[in-house]
Design a protein around this motif. Structure first.
Motif, PDB file in Angstrom:
ATOM      1  N   ASN A  43       0.861  -1.183   0.000  1.00 13.36           N
ATOM      2  CA  ASN A  43       0.000   0.000   0.000  1.00 13.36           C
ATOM      3  C   ASN A  43       0.898   1.234   0.000  1.00 13.36           C
ATOM      4  OD1 ASN A  43       0.895   0.429   2.671  1.00 13.36           O
ATOM      5  ND2 ASN A  43      -0.923  -0.499   3.563  1.00 13.36           N
ATOM      6  N   ASP A  44       0.303   2.401   0.135  1.00 12.92           N
ATOM      7  CA  ASP A  44       1.099   3.626  -0.002  1.00 12.92           C
ATOM      8  C   ASP A  44       1.525   4.222   1.335  1.00 12.92           C
ATOM      9  OD1 ASP A  44      -1.306   4.565   0.938  1.00 12.92           O
ATOM     10  OD2 ASP A  44      -1.657   5.995  -0.692  1.00 12.92           O
ATOM     11  N   GLU A  45       1.396   3.469   2.428  1.00 16.08           N
ATOM     12  CA  GLU A  45       1.751   4.009   3.741  1.00 16.08           C
ATOM     13  C   GLU A  45       3.231   4.397   3.805  1.00 16.08           C
ATOM     14  OE1 GLU A  45       1.511   2.884   8.509  1.00 16.08           O
ATOM     15  OE2 GLU A  45       1.405   1.293   6.999  1.00 16.08           O
ATOM     16  N   PHE A  46       4.122   3.450   3.505  1.00 19.72           N
ATOM     17  CA  PHE A  46       5.544   3.765   3.565  1.00 19.72           C
ATOM     18  C   PHE A  46       5.919   4.756   2.472  1.00 19.72           C
ATOM     19  CE2 PHE A  46       9.970   2.907   2.193  1.00 19.72           C
ATOM     20  CZ  PHE A  46      10.604   3.399   3.321  1.00 19.72           C
ATOM     21  N   GLN A  47       5.284   4.661   1.336  1.00 17.44           N
ATOM     22  CA  GLN A  47       5.537   5.598   0.240  1.00 17.44           C
ATOM     23  C   GLN A  47       5.310   7.035   0.702  1.00 17.44           C
ATOM     24  OE1 GLN A  47       2.710   5.518  -2.998  1.00 17.44           O
ATOM     25  NE2 GLN A  47       4.282   5.998  -4.509  1.00 17.44           N
ATOM     26  N   SER A  48       4.226   7.262   1.430  1.00 13.43           N
ATOM     27  CA  SER A  48       3.938   8.621   1.904  1.00 13.43           C
ATOM     28  C   SER A  48       4.940   9.047   2.974  1.00 13.43           C
ATOM     29  CB  SER A  48       2.510   8.709   2.436  1.00 13.43           C
ATOM     30  OG  SER A  48       2.326   7.873   3.569  1.00 13.43           O
ATOM     31  N   ARG A  49       5.339   8.114   3.853  1.00 14.37           N
ATOM     32  CA  ARG A  49       6.345   8.459   4.864  1.00 14.37           C
ATOM     33  C   ARG A  49       7.662   8.809   4.180  1.00 14.37           C
ATOM     34  NH1 ARG A  49       2.329   8.206   6.692  1.00 14.37           N
ATOM     35  NH2 ARG A  49       1.503   7.143   8.534  1.00 14.37           N
TER      36      ARG A  49
END
Length: 462
Positions: A43-49
């Motif tokens: 998902n994009d959780e780490f991408q956003s971090r």
């Protein structure tokens, strides 16, 4: 002689024609020859971090598929949804082909979850974050011990995380007042301090017109995180007594109407967290409270997350009957990567940099519980820090206490399959469709299908 001169001229002419073509081809290759860092996640959780907190980020593409770093490196994101093991299946296939790929096509970093962490930690696909990547014990010294233990095998740490995920019990303040006469977290914790007290309050909640929990799976993690032995030893699955305590409680809650007979992640389960929900509370870890529960609590999901929008602000947290953790995401460096220097810097800045991680926690739109013990202790004692979603409570103070009690000594690579299959097998028993003995037999059959090496399943008191 004339024929030889003619052939020589033809050869020279051909050569002269090839020179500009070769130069042109080389120029074209250089122009498009980006240095690529490939990161795989579900998902994009780490991408956003990464995009928000990695200091080397220069810009992000409009579709967010690429992140451009200041040194010219292009981070390419591959996101495969983790449904029906889709993420793991595609990741495994790609890792098997790693040696055959060009450097810019190889996976450099991939993310893993707790339930299947050891599958990759024990494989040759992951690198030692100390010996191979270059992190030091001092770099990793402020991280929570359990976040390192879960990705360590035979003394070798194979991954690192920016977050810790201790769990708490999140409850509706208005319902707590109806059932217990108070919504004060300390008094609610006193009422729910062990499982006997918790079950007693479930009866009071029912009398008042509420359910204590939403469904079958809600308390499972709290029980499974407190087992006395790993799921598997040799070729034998051992069902811990604490797992059967969960079965006993859930059957009682189902029969007495103490739960709403929902399943984790179902629409009905999510609805129970909304403004019209009649459920006392939910067991949730850090990410669950700040994202899932908050989103589900809103009457208008597209509106502003603030008091007045649904049940926002009508929640609080307490430690509950037992310490536990739920989830978490770790960064692995893939074997074969040519970007060890960049990976080291990413791991340093996003999982070891106290001040950088504190910013994630202090951001009111995130409030992630980050993997810095001293940083979380500082925020826990900060009188200015609070969660408006939790009615002004400083939940980090409770999380920091819970995190100290997490024990990962009984983790095994079989956790995901065993946890999933026991819950599936027992659901028919909870619903009264099969007997307990039949549910046990169904678990034995399914777990041997998932793990063909399993020969025996041992139940408590067998």
């Amino acid at each position: 002689m004339k024929k030889r001169i003619t052939k020589l001229m033809a050869l020279l002419l051909t050569t002269s024609m090839l020179v500009p073509m070769t130069a042109c081809s080389t120029s074209k290759k250089s122009a498009s020859d980006e240095h690529v860092l490939n990161i795989w996640c579900w998902n994009d959780e780490f991408q956003s971090r990464f995009n928000d907190y990695y200091p080397e980020v220069k810009k992000v593409s409009k579709d967010k598929s690429k992140t451009y770093l200041k040194d010219g490196t292009v981070v390419k994101w591959t996101i495969n949804e983790n449904k029906d093991n889709n993420y793991q299946n595609k990741l495994d296939e790609a890792l098997q082909e790693q040696d055959e790929k060009d450097d810019n096509d190889k996976i450099d970093i991939f993310l893993i979850e707790a339930d299947y962490a050891l599958k990759y930690v024990n494989s040759s696909s992951t690198l030692d974050v100390v010996k191979d990547i270059g992190l030091t014990k001092k770099d990793l010294g402020d991280q929570y011990k359990y976040t390192k233990d879960i990705v360590t095998s035979k003394g070798v740490q194979k991954a690192t995380s920016w977050q810790a995920t201790p769990g708490l019990f999140a409850y509706r303040r208005t319902i707590a007042k109806q059932v217990l006469g108070t919504d004060d977290p300390k008094q609610v914790q006193e009422a729910l301090g062990d499982w006997n007290k918790f079950n007693e309050v479930a009866g009071k909640a029912k009398t008042a017109g509420y359910q204590m929990l939403s469904g079958y799976d809600d308390s499972f993690r709290v029980y499974s995180n407190n087992v006395k032995q790993p799921w598997v030893k040799g070729d034998t699955v051992t069902v811990d007594e604490n797992i059967m305590n969960w079965v006993k409680q859930t059957k009682e809650f189902t029969d007495k109407g103490y739960n709403n007979k929902t399943s984790l992640w179902s629409d009905a389960w999510s609805k129970d967290q909304g403004p019209d929900g009649k459920v006392f509370g939910f067991f949730y870890s850090t990410w669950g409270i700040n994202f899932t529960l908050m989103k589900n609590s809103l009457a208008n999901p597209d509106g502003k997350a603030e008091v007045g929008n649904g049940a926002y602000g009508d929640w609080a947290v307490c430690e509950g009957p037992a310490p536990y953790y739920w989830g978490g995401t770790w960064l692995c460096a893939a074997k074969g990567t040519d970007d060890k220097k960049e990976i080291k810097n990413i791991m340093l800045k996003l999982t070891c940099d106290k001040e950088n991680m504190k910013k994630m926690t202090e951001n009111p739109d995130i409030q992630d519980y980050t993997n810095t013990q001293s940083g979380m202790e500082e925020i826990a004692q900060d009188p200015k820090f609070s969660s408006s979603f939790l009615g002004g409570q400083n939940h980090v103070a409770l999380f920091s206490e819970s995190a100290k009690k997490i024990d990962m000594s009984n983790t095994s690579k079989y956790d995901q399959g065993c946890n999933e299959k026991i819950q599936t097998a027992m659901k028919d028993y909870f619903d009264g469709k099969v007997s307990l003995d039949k549910a046990k037999k169904n678990f034995e059959t399914s777990i041997k299908e998932v793990y063909p090496n399993i020969k025996k399943v041992k139940w408590p008191k067998d």
